[in-house]
Design an enzyme around this catalytic site. Structure first.
Site, short mmCIF file in Angstrom:
data_model
loop_
_atom_site.label_atom_id
_atom_site.label_comp_id
_atom_site.label_asym_id
_atom_site.label_seq_id
_atom_site.Cartn_x
_atom_site.Cartn_y
_atom_site.Cartn_z
N ARG A 225 47.45 48.39 -24.61
CA ARG A 225 48.49 47.25 -24.61
C ARG A 225 47.46 45.99 -23.77
O ARG A 225 46.86 46.34 -22.96
CB ARG A 225 49.54 47.51 -23.61
CG ARG A 225 50.71 48.31 -24.29
CD ARG A 225 51.29 47.59 -25.60
NE ARG A 225 52.30 48.47 -26.25
CZ ARG A 225 52.19 49.34 -27.12
NH1 ARG A 225 50.94 49.29 -27.55
NH2 ARG A 225 53.04 49.98 -27.55
N HIS A 273 44.48 44.66 -33.85
CA HIS A 273 45.64 45.54 -33.51
C HIS A 273 45.57 46.74 -34.67
O HIS A 273 46.60 46.89 -35.47
CB HIS A 273 46.93 45.01 -33.34
CG HIS A 273 47.92 45.89 -32.64
ND1 HIS A 273 48.67 45.26 -31.89
CD2 HIS A 273 48.04 47.22 -32.64
CE1 HIS A 273 49.51 46.08 -31.29
NE2 HIS A 273 49.19 47.24 -31.75
#
Length: 310
Positions: A225, A273
């Site tokens: 994250r 990502h």
């Protein structure tokens, strides 16, 4: 009796998931109406992505559970209108993708592959390449993804230390926990991989103080994250040579703004990502298995603890 299952995760994902969900429901022998628009009072289960426009769960009084397509649920756990059970996505396809991405980048930094890949000036510069057993890896986060990645790296010969907020035992992995354990894990991290959830307790876990604990010239790999790392502290550590390189797949703002210094920093690799994505074929099986379990009174898999945030 036929169930009503609402797919509240976006039109593009609906096109991907529809055939796989229908096939999985049929194979499980579950009769169901599956769609993106149905009366709230008739919905039995909600298949969900936290980015969905559906944010008010109050009208879904009959619904038995919300089944997330995402592994990360930090943006939904605080929703006060969500009173029913929430399950996060733990999927073999997602796990395998994460293990492959993490292993690839650990090996890339361990072997110094960038030096050869980017060498275009005909410089012949032999160097010592250590063995895996000489390179210590710290896995911050020992959930399903962290354990799988740690096991893969341990299988390649890396000495792996895992750290988690609460005490855990994982076969073949040295496990630490708590603040003292975190300091020790960082002090021995030639390569640190971050696979922690985004909670109030983990935000900025790699700040200036934590980065200073790591061996000089260490590598950081973050597919977990974005908020786990203090961006400014990381850039300062890269500039000083404390950290040799950071490979980052997740960011505080996504897409990463074009003017963010990570894009142009010579010691930062940005990936968009892609470390682990939910794959419709395997994720559909996870969702349907949870529906089957719920209907059979067996309890949901991967149930989220709202207090912990994951």
């Amino acid at each position: 009796m036929s169930l009503n299952i609402l797919f509240a995760a976006g039109s593009r994902q609906w096109d991907d998931y529809k055939p796989h969900l229908r096939r999985a429901l049929q194979q499980a022998g579950i009769a169901a109406e599956l769609g993106t628009d149905m009366p709230a009072e008739e919905v039995d289960y909600i298949i969900y992505a936290p980015s969905s426009p559906l944010q008010d769960f109050t009208p879904y009084r009959r619904a038995r559970a919300v089944l997330s397509l995402w592994a990360g649920v930090e943006t939904i756990t605080g929703n006060q209108t969500l009173k029913i059970p929430l399950a996060r996505m733990v999927d073999d396809g997602l796990t395998t993708g994460m293990v492959e991405w993490v292993t690839g980048h650990v090996m890339r930094h361990h072997l110094g592959m960038d030096r050869d890949i980017l060498n275009r000036d005909a410089t012949w510069a032999p160097r010592h390449v250590p063995l895996a057993r000489e390179r210590r890896v710290t896995m911050l986060g020992l959930g399903a993804l962290g354990q799988a990645a740690a096991a893969a790296l341990g299988g390649l010969g890396f000495p792996v230390t895992g750290w988690s907020r609460s005490e855990k035992q994982v076969a073949g992995i040295r496990c630490l926990s708590g603040e003292a354990g975190l300091h020790l894990a960082l002090e021995e991290a030639d390569i640190a991989v971050l696979l922690l959830p985004d909670t109030a307790a983990t935000q900025n876990i790699l700040d200036a103080q934590a980065l200073a604990l790591m061996p000089r010239g260490a590598f950081i790999i973050n597919p977990g994250r974005g908020p786990l790392i203090d961006d400014d502290a990381l850039i300062a550590a890269l500039d000083s040579g404390q950290i040799a390189h950071a490979t980052l797949d997740v960011f505080r703002i996504e897409p990463l703004p074009q003017d963010h210094p990570f894009w142009t920093h010579p010691q930062v690799t940005v990936t968009p990502h892609i470390a682990a994505e939910t794959r419709a074929a395997t994720a559909a099986e996870v969702i349907v298995e949870n529906i089957r379990r719920s209907e059979a009174g067996e309890g949901l898999l991967h149930l989220v603890d709202r207090d912990l945030g994951y």
